[in-house]
Design an enzyme around this catalytic site. Structure first.
Site, PDB file in Angstrom:
ATOM      1  N   VAL A 167       0.808  -1.214   0.000  1.00 19.57           N
ATOM      2  CA  VAL A 167       0.000   0.000   0.000  1.00 19.57           C
ATOM      3  C   VAL A 167       0.848   1.274   0.000  1.00 19.57           C
ATOM      4  O   VAL A 167       0.328   2.361  -0.249  1.00 19.57           O
ATOM      5  CB  VAL A 167      -0.957  -0.009   1.217  1.00 19.57           C
ATOM      6  N   TYR A 168       2.144   1.155   0.265  1.00 21.33           N
ATOM      7  CA  TYR A 168       3.001   2.341   0.258  1.00 21.33           C
ATOM      8  C   TYR A 168       3.131   2.859  -1.170  1.00 21.33           C
ATOM      9  O   TYR A 168       3.768   2.221  -2.021  1.00 21.33           O
ATOM     10  CB  TYR A 168       4.393   2.028   0.813  1.00 21.33           C
ATOM     11  N   SER A 169       2.529   4.012  -1.422  1.00 25.06           N
ATOM     12  CA  SER A 169       2.598   4.658  -2.744  1.00 25.06           C
ATOM     13  C   SER A 169       2.182   3.701  -3.869  1.00 25.06           C
ATOM     14  O   SER A 169       2.812   3.646  -4.925  1.00 25.06           O
ATOM     15  CB  SER A 169       4.003   5.217  -3.000  1.00 25.06           C
TER      16      SER A 169
END
Length: 345
Positions: A61-63
């Site tokens: 989900v990071y970036s």
């Protein structure tokens, strides 16, 4: 660098690990964390490895996966020297199977993470949130299959409640599935809720804590002090609403003492805050983040020395909060304390 056993597993991890949320930053939250590209990330990894830090943590989900992709590019040619940790479960799209930890989602998301990271195995996969809609047996049987296939080596959880972890461990024990060995948790001088339920559980069940946001969502950087506005360079302007809340007076009391200890030790405020965490029970590794080389080098200075017992006692006292029910009787009544002694005074 000190290395510690990750819970009851045989895996040894560095006392400090690197959070790659600053890699490839996009959007209002992750863009404020950092926008490090593959070239800069490679330099960060060089510095980390030189210091003995060989564990790097990310999440799908990071970036929107860009963090894993940049991390994968930066570790090319040295995968065998690195412990890769990542997470999945949170929504990555609008589709009905773009979130959660169903068998479908776990297999699909693991394969996608492997592709972004440019590797054929992940050392530690953690579930980023508890999925109440998927049977725990389905989750753990799938994770066990992924471990047996060689795609995963160890599994863990992140931000689970105590009962969610305990129920999962009970299912693993009953059915012979791979067991969680790590719990990635929020823990800091301004956020000690981990101590009430999750820390005793971790000690009892052999879970190593991987601590995220050890500087209290950027509040313990040494830049935020009583009576002064948040400096322009702080990410709190854009991200405060996403992080754990902190009462201002409580924060400033802690920062005042950190300033005193900085003068006593010659260490920076972040180094002291991280070093305090490294003395706590069950902590296997503290995840540090950095938007630039200077921040990384400063955070790496949190190891190789220790606060004195008196300094730790003072930090304990200023940061201590009364625990919620049903815990507080054990801290204020001697009879309860004899039955349920705290892990520390």
């Amino acid at each position: 660098m000190e290395y510690r056993q990750l819970g009851n597993s045989g895996l040894r991890v560095p006392a400090l690990s690197f959070g790659a949320g600053t890699f490839g930053g996009q959007g209002p939250l992750f863009g404020a964390w950092g926008t490090i590209d593959a070239r800069e990330a490679s330099r960060m990894i060089d510095i980390s490895l030189e210091a003995g830090l060989n564990m790097f943590d990310s999440a799908d989900v990071y970036s929107d996966g860009a963090s894993e992709q940049v991390l994968g590019e930066a570790i090319k040619g040295r995968r065998d020297r690195i412990i890769l940790s990542t997470k999945l479960a949170l929504p990555v799209g609008d589709g009905p199977n773009d979130f959660g930890t169903s068998r479908h989602r776990l297999i699909t998301a693991t394969d996608a993470a492997l592709k972004r990271l440019g590797t054929d195995y992940i050392d530690l996969l953690q579930l980023h949130a508890f999925d109440a809609f998927t049977p725990i047996e389905e989750v753990l049987s799938t994770l066990d299959d992924l471990v047996r296939s060689g795609k995963l080596r160890y599994i863990g959880a992140s931000n689970f409640a105590g009962w969610q972890i305990m129920k999962s461990l009970a299912v693993s024990d009953r059915l012979g599935y791979s067991r969680y060995v790590a719990h990635q948790v929020y823990y800091s001088l301004v956020g000690r809720d981990y101590e009430w339920d999750l820390m005793p559980l971790a000690q009892d069940q052999g879970l190593g804590a991987l601590v995220w946001s050890p500087l209290g969502w950027g509040r313990l950087t040494g830049k935020i002090r009583r009576g002064t506005p948040i400096p322009d360079g702080s990410r709190l302007h854009e991200t405060a609403q996403f992080g754990p809340p902190v009462e201002e007076d409580h924060l400033y009391d802690i920062v005042d003492l950190l300033d005193e200890l900085s003068a006593e030790t010659g260490k920076t405020v972040p180094q002291i805050a991280i070093n305090w965490l490294l003395q706590r029970p069950t902590v296997a590794s503290v995840i540090i983040g950095a938007r630039n080389e200077q921040q990384l080098r400063d955070n790496l200075g949190a190891v190789g020395w220790s606060l004195s017992s008196d300094q730790i006692t003072r930090l304990d006292a200023v940061s201590k909060r009364q625990p919620p029910y049903p815990h507080y009787p054990y801290y204020i009544q001697e009879g309860f304390a004899r039955l349920n002694p705290p892990l520390f005074a």
